[in-house]
Design a protein around this motif. Structure first.
Motif, short mmCIF file in Angstrom:
data_model
loop_
_atom_site.label_atom_id
_atom_site.label_comp_id
_atom_site.label_asym_id
_atom_site.label_seq_id
_atom_site.Cartn_x
_atom_site.Cartn_y
_atom_site.Cartn_z
N GLU A 1 -6.48 33.60 43.20
CA GLU A 1 -5.78 32.54 42.46
C GLU A 1 -4.42 32.24 43.06
OE1 GLU A 1 -2.85 30.92 39.87
OE2 GLU A 1 -2.92 33.06 40.37
N ASN B 1 7.01 27.53 40.97
CA ASN B 1 6.98 27.35 42.43
C ASN B 1 8.28 26.82 42.98
OD1 ASN B 1 6.69 24.78 41.29
ND2 ASN B 1 5.50 24.02 43.03
N TYR C 1 -0.35 29.66 54.74
CA TYR C 1 -0.93 30.64 53.83
C TYR C 1 -2.31 31.07 54.32
CZ TYR C 1 2.60 28.52 50.78
OH TYR C 1 3.77 28.03 50.25
N ASN D 1 -4.82 29.98 46.11
CA ASN D 1 -5.12 28.61 45.68
C ASN D 1 -3.89 27.91 45.12
OD1 ASN D 1 -7.83 28.88 46.38
ND2 ASN D 1 -8.41 29.67 44.37
N ARG D 2 -3.10 28.64 44.36
CA ARG D 2 -1.90 28.05 43.77
C ARG D 2 -0.89 27.68 44.83
NH1 ARG D 2 2.03 31.30 41.72
NH2 ARG D 2 0.47 32.94 41.36
N TYR D 3 -0.70 28.56 45.81
CA TYR D 3 0.23 28.25 46.90
C TYR D 3 -0.21 26.98 47.64
CZ TYR D 3 2.62 32.81 46.62
OH TYR D 3 3.34 33.90 46.24
N LYS D 4 -1.53 26.90 47.91
CA LYS D 4 -2.02 25.76 48.70
C LYS D 4 -1.98 24.45 47.91
CE LYS D 4 -4.95 28.16 52.04
NZ LYS D 4 -6.32 28.29 52.62
N THR D 5 -2.15 24.51 46.60
CA THR D 5 -2.18 23.28 45.81
C THR D 5 -0.79 22.88 45.31
OG1 THR D 5 -2.73 24.57 43.82
CG2 THR D 5 -4.55 23.62 45.06
N GLU D 6 0.02 23.86 44.91
CA GLU D 6 1.33 23.55 44.34
C GLU D 6 2.47 23.68 45.35
OE1 GLU D 6 1.94 25.94 40.90
OE2 GLU D 6 0.10 25.29 39.91
N GLY D 7 2.29 24.57 46.33
CA GLY D 7 3.34 24.78 47.33
C GLY D 7 4.53 25.52 46.76
#
Length: 312
Positions: free
Chosen positions: A39, A135, A60, A42-48
């Motif tokens: 998770e 973030n 990432y 995924n959060r890093y890639k979608t929210e940055g």
């Protein structure tokens, strides 16, 4: 001469993301990988991640897809160290340097127990002032990165770290005695992180006489334990720490206060808990640290209990 061209970082929080930002700007995105899984990845890639409102174009990768690198920087909390040690396995070569930026005085020994002193160096960051919410990271002072060998010698890998951080415009220091400097940071952690979390106080509150009195009582116990461990901490150092806290952004917050406010588990066991354990070994009474430890633990347990009730 040893050079560092590729870096892995695990723990992209208030400290890790700031360090990763400078290294990425210097080495390039493809040469600095940030490990994350599930998770979190995924959060890093979608929210940055944003630092002072600027989007960070980080690389990432999952632990399974990670490349081997010259340097691994661990910037998690102590609570996540064991998991981090599992996840960096694929990044290690025989001569990969592992640098810990964790709080406290234990992480290097834990790292060396898993991967050997031939890979492990001491490290920490001092005076990095940032507030981390979701973030977004607001950083008013990037601090100074300290590092050194267990025996304080200047080895080729220490020179390589010095060259890397200086070239990446990361303020850094390789002190004569890394253990003394680490304990000086530990004195700050135990004293000011704990008091700020309990009193819900920003750095500016340490200008108040009552907060300084509490800091002197807490810090005096840390100094007594340090001296029993043959670490020459002094009360003059504690007084300078009070001045340092008062010089920070007055609305800035310690990491433990941010953890308490966010409902996260704190590093209480690695702060007052460590002092209590060492004090017992030396037959020293530390009533203030024992009380502070119990109050933080009580705060954590109480908030967890309230969240459980609300969830029903």
């Amino acid at each position: 001469m040893k050079t560092i061209n590729k870096v892995t970082l695990i723990g992209a929080g208030a400290v890790g993301a700031v360090v990763a930002s400078s290294l990425t700007q210097y080495l390039g995105k493809s040469n600095v990988q940030i490990l994350a899984d599930g998770e979190r990845l995924n959060r890093y890639k979608t929210e940055g991640i944003y630092i002072n409102g600027i989007f960070q174009d980080f690389n990432y990768v999952s632990p399974a897809n990670a490349q081997k690198t010259d340097l691994v920087i661990i910037a998690t909390k102590n609570l996540q160290l064991n998991q981090a040690l599992d996840e960096i396995k694929n990044t290690l070569k025989e001569d990969t340097i592992i640098l810990s930026l964790l709080n406290g005085i234990q992480s290097e020994r834990d790292i060396a127990a898993r991967y050997g002193w031939e890979r492990t160096v001491y490290g920490f960051v001092l005076s990095l002032n940032s507030i981390h919410e979701k973030n977004k990271i607001e950083c008013t002072n990037r601090g100074t990165l300290y590092f050194g060998e267990k025996d304080n010698s200047i080895t080729p890998r220490i020179t390589a770290l010095k060259n890397l951080f200086t070239s990446a415009q990361i303020k850094n220091c390789c002190p004569e005695n890394i253990h003394l400097e680490q304990w000086k940071k530990f004195l700050i952690n135990v004293t000011f992180n704990t008091l700020s979390a309990l009193c819900r106080s920003t750095y500016g509150a340490f200008n108040l006489s009552v907060m300084q009195e509490l800091a002197l009582k807490t810090g005096s116990e840390v100094i007594q334990v340090a001296n029993a461990e043959n670490v020459p901490l002094t009360h003059q150092m504690l007084e300078k720490d009070i001045e340092l806290m008062c010089s920070h952004d007055p609305v800035g917050k310690t990491s433990m206060l941010q953890d308490i406010e966010a409902g996260r588990e704190t590093e209480n066991s690695w702060f007052c808990g460590t002092i209590m354990s060492l004090a017992e070994k030396h037959g020293i009474d530390t009533p203030v640290c024992r009380m502070l430890y119990s109050l933080i633990k009580g705060t954590e347990e109480s908030e967890k209990y309230v969240r459980t009730l609300k969830a029903k």
